[in-house]
Design a protein around this motif. Structure first.
Motif, PDB file in Angstrom:
ATOM      1  N   ILE A 139      43.824  54.475  47.384  1.00 48.42           N
ATOM      2  CA  ILE A 139      43.308  53.228  47.412  1.00 48.42           C
ATOM      3  C   ILE A 139      42.211  53.107  45.734  1.00 48.42           C
ATOM      4  O   ILE A 139      41.519  53.876  46.154  1.00 48.42           O
ATOM      5  CB  ILE A 139      42.742  52.992  48.564  1.00 48.42           C
ATOM      6  CG1 ILE A 139      43.151  52.771  50.285  1.00 48.42           C
ATOM      7  CG2 ILE A 139      41.405  51.665  48.407  1.00 48.42           C
ATOM      8  CD1 ILE A 139      42.797  52.903  51.590  1.00 48.42           C
ATOM      9  N   TYR A 140      42.509  51.902  45.044  1.00 48.34           N
ATOM     10  CA  TYR A 140      41.474  52.124  44.224  1.00 48.34           C
ATOM     11  C   TYR A 140      40.970  49.983  44.095  1.00 48.34           C
ATOM     12  O   TYR A 140      41.705  49.886  44.784  1.00 48.34           O
ATOM     13  CB  TYR A 140      42.515  51.722  42.929  1.00 48.34           C
ATOM     14  CG  TYR A 140      42.906  53.171  42.769  1.00 48.34           C
ATOM     15  CD1 TYR A 140      43.002  54.519  41.747  1.00 48.34           C
ATOM     16  CD2 TYR A 140      44.335  53.171  43.268  1.00 48.34           C
ATOM     17  CE1 TYR A 140      43.313  55.704  41.853  1.00 48.34           C
ATOM     18  CE2 TYR A 140      45.238  54.655  42.820  1.00 48.34           C
ATOM     19  CZ  TYR A 140      44.531  55.604  42.648  1.00 48.34           C
ATOM     20  OH  TYR A 140      45.182  56.762  42.437  1.00 48.34           O
ATOM     21  N   ARG A 141      40.091  50.160  43.712  1.00 50.06           N
ATOM     22  CA  ARG A 141      38.948  49.216  43.840  1.00 50.06           C
ATOM     23  C   ARG A 141      38.896  49.306  42.435  1.00 50.06           C
ATOM     24  O   ARG A 141      38.793  49.449  41.625  1.00 50.06           O
ATOM     25  CB  ARG A 141      37.657  48.957  44.777  1.00 50.06           C
ATOM     26  CG  ARG A 141      37.390  49.747  45.959  1.00 50.06           C
ATOM     27  CD  ARG A 141      36.781  49.088  46.404  1.00 50.06           C
ATOM     28  NE  ARG A 141      36.470  49.581  48.891  1.00 50.06           N
ATOM     29  CZ  ARG A 141      37.011  48.772  49.225  1.00 50.06           C
ATOM     30  NH1 ARG A 141      36.779  47.478  48.582  1.00 50.06           N
ATOM     31  NH2 ARG A 141      36.860  49.670  50.564  1.00 50.06           N
ATOM     32  N   PRO A 142      38.168  47.563  42.500  1.00 52.63           N
ATOM     33  CA  PRO A 142      37.699  47.510  41.065  1.00 52.63           C
ATOM     34  C   PRO A 142      37.135  47.470  39.901  1.00 52.63           C
ATOM     35  O   PRO A 142      36.063  48.144  41.109  1.00 52.63           O
ATOM     36  CB  PRO A 142      37.799  45.670  41.052  1.00 52.63           C
ATOM     37  CG  PRO A 142      38.288  45.150  41.735  1.00 52.63           C
ATOM     38  CD  PRO A 142      38.266  47.108  43.330  1.00 52.63           C
ATOM     39  N   GLY A 143      36.969  48.196  39.299  1.00 52.65           N
ATOM     40  CA  GLY A 143      36.976  48.798  38.498  1.00 52.65           C
ATOM     41  C   GLY A 143      34.778  48.280  37.882  1.00 52.65           C
ATOM     42  O   GLY A 143      34.847  47.214  37.385  1.00 52.65           O
ATOM     43  N   TRP A 144      33.636  48.716  37.899  1.00 54.00           N
ATOM     44  CA  TRP A 144      32.791  48.234  38.193  1.00 54.00           C
ATOM     45  C   TRP A 144      32.336  47.489  36.943  1.00 54.00           C
ATOM     46  O   TRP A 144      31.398  46.497  36.881  1.00 54.00           O
ATOM     47  CB  TRP A 144      31.645  49.283  38.147  1.00 54.00           C
ATOM     48  CG  TRP A 144      30.793  49.464  39.072  1.00 54.00           C
ATOM     49  CD1 TRP A 144      31.035  50.955  39.981  1.00 54.00           C
ATOM     50  CD2 TRP A 144      30.597  49.243  40.051  1.00 54.00           C
ATOM     51  NE1 TRP A 144      31.252  50.599  41.572  1.00 54.00           N
ATOM     52  CE2 TRP A 144      30.161  49.819  41.730  1.00 54.00           C
ATOM     53  CE3 TRP A 144      30.023  47.819  40.598  1.00 54.00           C
ATOM     54  CZ2 TRP A 144      29.640  48.689  42.946  1.00 54.00           C
ATOM     55  CZ3 TRP A 144      29.424  47.268  41.426  1.00 54.00           C
ATOM     56  CH2 TRP A 144      29.600  47.965  42.817  1.00 54.00           C
ATOM     57  N   LEU A 145      32.784  48.217  35.667  1.00 53.32           N
ATOM     58  CA  LEU A 145      32.443  47.379  34.407  1.00 53.32           C
ATOM     59  C   LEU A 145      33.306  45.905  34.376  1.00 53.32           C
ATOM     60  O   LEU A 145      32.968  44.904  33.982  1.00 53.32           O
ATOM     61  CB  LEU A 145      33.426  47.981  33.340  1.00 53.32           C
ATOM     62  CG  LEU A 145      32.784  47.364  31.364  1.00 53.32           C
ATOM     63  CD1 LEU A 145      31.440  47.324  31.400  1.00 53.32           C
ATOM     64  CD2 LEU A 145      33.696  48.850  31.020  1.00 53.32           C
ATOM     65  N   TYR A 146      34.746  45.977  35.357  1.00 54.29           N
ATOM     66  CA  TYR A 146      35.518  44.624  35.146  1.00 54.29           C
ATOM     67  C   TYR A 146      33.890  44.028  36.303  1.00 54.29           C
ATOM     68  O   TYR A 146      34.595  42.258  35.838  1.00 54.29           O
ATOM     69  CB  TYR A 146      36.349  44.549  35.741  1.00 54.29           C
ATOM     70  CG  TYR A 146      37.317  43.009  35.767  1.00 54.29           C
ATOM     71  CD1 TYR A 146      38.352  43.260  35.143  1.00 54.29           C
ATOM     72  CD2 TYR A 146      37.561  43.204  37.126  1.00 54.29           C
ATOM     73  CE1 TYR A 146      38.032  41.471  35.904  1.00 54.29           C
ATOM     74  CE2 TYR A 146      37.722  41.968  38.329  1.00 54.29           C
ATOM     75  CZ  TYR A 146      38.452  41.446  36.892  1.00 54.29           C
ATOM     76  OH  TYR A 146      39.262  39.851  37.206  1.00 54.29           O
ATOM     77  N   VAL A 147      33.768  44.056  37.429  1.00 51.53           N
ATOM     78  CA  VAL A 147      33.360  43.892  38.203  1.00 51.53           C
ATOM     79  C   VAL A 147      31.947  43.091  37.663  1.00 51.53           C
ATOM     80  O   VAL A 147      31.731  41.722  38.169  1.00 51.53           O
ATOM     81  CB  VAL A 147      32.774  44.872  39.432  1.00 51.53           C
ATOM     82  CG1 VAL A 147      31.985  43.681  40.539  1.00 51.53           C
ATOM     83  CG2 VAL A 147      33.760  44.743  39.967  1.00 51.53           C
ATOM     84  N   LEU A 148      31.142  43.668  37.164  1.00 44.78           N
ATOM     85  CA  LEU A 148      29.492  43.388  36.373  1.00 44.78           C
ATOM     86  C   LEU A 148      29.807  42.479  35.720  1.00 44.78           C
ATOM     87  O   LEU A 148      29.589  41.517  35.642  1.00 44.78           O
ATOM     88  CB  LEU A 148      28.538  44.315  36.285  1.00 44.78           C
ATOM     89  CG  LEU A 148      28.841  45.625  37.626  1.00 44.78           C
ATOM     90  CD1 LEU A 148      27.835  46.171  36.563  1.00 44.78           C
ATOM     91  CD2 LEU A 148      27.661  44.597  38.120  1.00 44.78           C
ATOM     92  N   GLY A 149      31.207  42.265  34.501  1.00 44.63           N
ATOM     93  CA  GLY A 149      31.255  41.014  33.703  1.00 44.63           C
ATOM     94  C   GLY A 149      31.032  40.778  34.344  1.00 44.63           C
ATOM     95  O   GLY A 149      31.314  38.629  33.926  1.00 44.63           O
ATOM     96  N   ALA A 181      30.280  36.890  43.580  1.00 46.32           N
ATOM     97  CA  ALA A 181      31.467  37.357  43.032  1.00 46.32           C
ATOM     98  C   ALA A 181      31.225  39.434  42.823  1.00 46.32           C
ATOM     99  O   ALA A 181      33.184  39.698  43.401  1.00 46.32           O
ATOM    100  CB  ALA A 181      31.532  37.157  41.898  1.00 46.32           C
ATOM    101  N   VAL A 182      30.109  39.847  42.960  1.00 43.45           N
ATOM    102  CA  VAL A 182      30.445  41.137  42.581  1.00 43.45           C
ATOM    103  C   VAL A 182      30.863  41.494  44.178  1.00 43.45           C
ATOM    104  O   VAL A 182      31.897  42.512  44.912  1.00 43.45           O
ATOM    105  CB  VAL A 182      28.841  41.946  42.742  1.00 43.45           C
ATOM    106  CG1 VAL A 182      29.022  43.578  43.246  1.00 43.45           C
ATOM    107  CG2 VAL A 182      28.667  42.115  41.230  1.00 43.45           C
ATOM    108  N   VAL A 183      29.816  41.495  45.387  1.00 43.39           N
ATOM    109  CA  VAL A 183      31.267  41.265  46.379  1.00 43.39           C
ATOM    110  C   VAL A 183      31.976  41.117  46.805  1.00 43.39           C
ATOM    111  O   VAL A 183      33.027  41.539  47.721  1.00 43.39           O
ATOM    112  CB  VAL A 183      29.938  40.430  47.821  1.00 43.39           C
ATOM    113  CG1 VAL A 183      30.840  40.595  49.000  1.00 43.39           C
ATOM    114  CG2 VAL A 183      28.727  41.111  48.537  1.00 43.39           C
ATOM    115  N   ASN A 184      32.727  39.933  46.371  1.00 43.34           N
ATOM    116  CA  ASN A 184      33.646  39.674  46.672  1.00 43.34           C
ATOM    117  C   ASN A 184      35.071  40.184  46.348  1.00 43.34           C
ATOM    118  O   ASN A 184      36.169  40.382  46.283  1.00 43.34           O
ATOM    119  CB  ASN A 184      34.243  37.937  46.381  1.00 43.34           C
ATOM    120  CG  ASN A 184      33.846  37.250  47.276  1.00 43.34           C
ATOM    121  OD1 ASN A 184      33.500  37.370  48.861  1.00 43.34           O
ATOM    122  ND2 ASN A 184      33.189  35.420  46.931  1.00 43.34           N
TER     123      ASN A 184
END
Length: 166
Positions: free
Chosen positions: A4-14, A61-64
């Motif tokens: 299982i992978y989740r979106p990377g933090w750089l993408y999420v925070l940007g 947005a971060v949570v979603n």
């Protein structure tokens, strides 16, 4: 074995920062425009409302985005987003699409199987929106991986491309 992978933090925070700034600016513009119509607005009148809206939008947005999941299984990949589970199979693999501006790679499949991710079922219109946007058939690799070729997805995509070339 499934990974299982989740979106990377750089993408999420940007993405979340862009969302928060946009909502905050929209609140300021709305406030100013309403002041033009009603009276003379000042910066003192605006106050903390745009900041609160921007921070709230950022947090949502971060949570979603962090709720999204990509699971790599032997038969294909399974994405979870917007309350839906989208199953994409290697037998339906079409191409590895590379977009250059901005650099983005995505896997393209035939239409996937869209099911509810939880017991509550799909919200109204979610499946139609996913299908209309193409999210039921594409996997945005740069959202989840810095270098997807170094994971077990790399060899799986190579096998799917070789099977397709036959």
């Amino acid at each position: 074995m499934a990974t299982i992978y989740r979106p990377g933090w750089l993408y999420v925070l940007g993405y979340a920062a862009l969302t928060g700034v946009t909502i905050g600016l929209a609140a300021v513009v709305g406030w100013v425009l309403s002041g033009v119509l009603i009276g003379d607005p000042t910066l003192d009148d605006i106050g903390i409302v745009p900041i609160a809206l921007g921070v709230g939008a950022f947090a949502m947005a971060v949570v979603n985005l962090r709720k999204r999941k990509l699971t790599v299984v032997r038969e294909g990949v399974v994405m979870e987003r917007d309350g839906a589970r989208i199953s994409l199979f290697w037998t339906d693999f079409e191409e590895l699409r590379v977009k250059t501006t901005p650099h983005r790679e995505e896997l393209v499949f035939g239409p996937g199987l869209v099911q509810p991710a939880g017991a509550g079922g799909l919200r109204r219109g979610v499946e139609a929106r996913l299908r209309k946007s193409g999210a039921d058939r594409t996997v945005p690799l740069t959202t989840y991986f810095a270098d997807w070729r170094q994971t077990e997805l790399g060899p799986a995509v190579a096998r799917a491309q070789a099977r397709q070339a036959r």
